[in-house]
Design an enzyme around this catalytic site. Structure first.
Site, mmCIF file in Angstrom:
data_model
loop_
_atom_site.group_PDB
_atom_site.id
_atom_site.type_symbol
_atom_site.label_atom_id
_atom_site.label_comp_id
_atom_site.label_asym_id
_atom_site.label_seq_id
_atom_site.Cartn_x
_atom_site.Cartn_y
_atom_site.Cartn_z
ATOM 1 N N GLY A 115 -43.053 40.133 76.010
ATOM 2 C CA GLY A 115 -44.282 39.322 76.010
ATOM 3 C C GLY A 115 -44.256 38.308 77.140
ATOM 4 O O GLY A 115 -45.233 38.162 77.896
ATOM 5 N N ASP A 139 -34.560 40.840 69.209
ATOM 6 C CA ASP A 139 -35.188 42.088 68.750
ATOM 7 C C ASP A 139 -34.713 43.311 69.541
ATOM 8 O O ASP A 139 -34.863 44.438 69.091
ATOM 9 C CB ASP A 139 -36.716 42.003 68.879
ATOM 10 C CG ASP A 139 -37.309 40.899 68.016
ATOM 11 O OD1 ASP A 139 -36.576 40.336 67.189
ATOM 12 O OD2 ASP A 139 -38.498 40.594 68.196
HETATM 13 O O1 F6P Z 1 -39.114 37.790 68.945
HETATM 14 C C1 F6P Z 1 -38.073 37.079 68.371
HETATM 15 C C2 F6P Z 1 -38.417 36.665 66.954
HETATM 16 O O2 F6P Z 1 -37.299 36.005 66.409
HETATM 17 C C3 F6P Z 1 -38.848 37.806 66.045
HETATM 18 O O3 F6P Z 1 -37.770 38.553 65.564
HETATM 19 C C4 F6P Z 1 -39.600 37.042 64.971
HETATM 20 O O4 F6P Z 1 -40.569 37.865 64.382
HETATM 21 C C5 F6P Z 1 -40.244 35.926 65.738
HETATM 22 O O5 F6P Z 1 -39.516 35.764 66.936
HETATM 23 C C6 F6P Z 1 -40.292 34.615 64.996
HETATM 24 O O6 F6P Z 1 -40.988 33.703 65.761
HETATM 25 P P1 F6P Z 1 -41.026 32.141 65.453
HETATM 26 O O7 F6P Z 1 -39.824 31.523 66.091
HETATM 27 O O8 F6P Z 1 -42.294 31.686 66.075
HETATM 28 O O9 F6P Z 1 -40.994 31.961 63.966
#
Ligand code: F6P
Length: 357
Positions: A115, A139
């Site tokens: 992203g 991920d």
């Molecule tokens: O992309 C990394 C990640 O940790 C994903 O595994 C998870 O869905 C997301 O980010 C969680 O995001 P945030 O830190 O905004 O809760």
């Protein structure tokens, strides 16, 4: 002559944090010094360029030596909510580009996931900026690289969680459900599930039915074992169902809740006592293990070498035990999800693991 004067490379961490980011910063800074470059750290991802004055600071090797490279998180800070092309409906991409140009840097290194790379490479194209990407994400879903920084440590945390759940599961005759992260890909659940001896691994790439999950758990019990371990990726979904999501106070939607839903369904379908552990951000905040440090150093050095050689629009990558570089456009063209016919899924199946299909 190219290196007669010191040139400046800007660097930022972008997207969700993970283990190993400070180690990447260390590697880039050390290599830059050797090549007669200075490193300008941008704080809080691209958002640090949208404030006046911009949030930047020169990174020196001594800022990253000692204990810092061993720490989780990122000393620069990061954000996964500030897309300069859409900040509360407003396109501020040109502001970011202008701020970067004012800083008079010759190149930008972005440490991010797919992203972030989409955003940063679009910015680079629009502003004619010299960009190099370094892949990081727990991920492990960045294409064109076998590994992204942070994945290994997250898997170690999830595996340790299964190790800790097994004795308590056995003591109480329970089915333990461990919900792990993985926004669009089930790599963490798959790797930790195999390493941690899970009976059931549920990932977004293979939709499950509760009947198949229940059948596996009954089979385990009929075989004489009094406990079972289920690992589920946050983005997993039933064949007939939706993914489970929650909306946070600021309106952001994230995956969450599949573990609780499964717990109730498994209890009903099998008569077993169930408990849920949601691992969450514990997977991101750990100190990097040696594999992630090694990867961070190798990719950091390579990224700085590319900058020095004037090779831009590239992402550094780990492929077949080697450090290579690939066009950033290829890296963002798709998401690296689990191959349901791949070696790791086959291995798990051969070990008797159920994917609930
Ligand atoms: O992309 C990394 C990640 O940790 C994903 O595994 C998870 O869905 C997301 O980010 C969680 O995001 P945030 O830190 O905004 O809760």
């Amino acid at each position: 002559m190219k290196n007669a004067t010191i040139q400046t490379v800007a660097i930022l961490t972008s997207g969700g944090d993970c283990a190993g980011l400070n180690a990447v910063l260390r590697a880039v800074t050390l290599r830059a010094q050797a090549l007669n470059w200075q490193v300008l750290g941008i704080e809080n991802g691209p958002a640090g360029l949208l404030v006046d004055p911009p949030e930047v600071r020169i990174l020196r090797p001594q800022d990253l030596e000692g204990h810092v490279m061993r720490l989780g998180g990122t000393i620069l800070g990061t954000t996964n909510t500030a897309d300069p092309f859409n900040i509360q409906g407003k396109d501020q991409s040109q502001d970011v580009i202008n701020a970067l140009k004012k800083l008079d840097v010759q190149a930008l290194i972005g440490i991010g996931g797919d992203g972030s790379f989409r955003i940063l490479s679009r910015l680079a194209k629009q502003g004619g900026l010299n960009f190099v990407g370094i892949p990081k994400t727990i991920d492990n879903d960045v294409a064109m690289t076998d590994l992204a920084v942070g994945f290994d440590t997250a898997v170690a945390v999830a595996t340790e969680a299964l190790d800790r759940l097994q004795p308590t599961a056995a003591s109480h005759d329970r089915v333990m459900i461990l919900e792990v992260m993985g926004r669009d890909a089930g790599h963490i659940a798959l790797a930790a599930g195999i390493a941690g001896g899970a009976d059931v691994i549920l990932i977004p790439e293979i939709p499950y039915t509760i009947e198949a999950v229940a059948q596996k758990i009954k089979q385990v019990k009929q075989g004489g074992r009094n406990f079972a371990l289920v690992i589920v990726s946050e983005a997993a979904r039933a064949a007939e169902g939706q993914t489970h999501q929650i909306m946070h106070q600021n309106g952001q939607v994230r995956y969450g809740g599949v573990g609780e839903a499964l717990s109730a369904q498994i209890a009903e379908a099998t008569g077993s006592e169930t408990r849920v552990t949601v691992l969450g951000h514990v997977q991101r905040g750990a100190a990097p293990g040696w594999n992630d440090r090694l990867l961070a150093m190798a990719l950091g050095v390579k990224a700085m070498d590319l900058v020095h050689e004037g090779r831009f629009g590239r992402m550094v990558a780990w492929q077949n035990r080697d450090v290579v570089d690939v066009p950033i456009a290829d890296a963002v063209s798709r998401c690296n999800t689990v191959d349901p016919a791949g070696a790791m899924v086959k291995t798990a199946r051969a070990l008797g693991v159920s994917f609930g299909d």
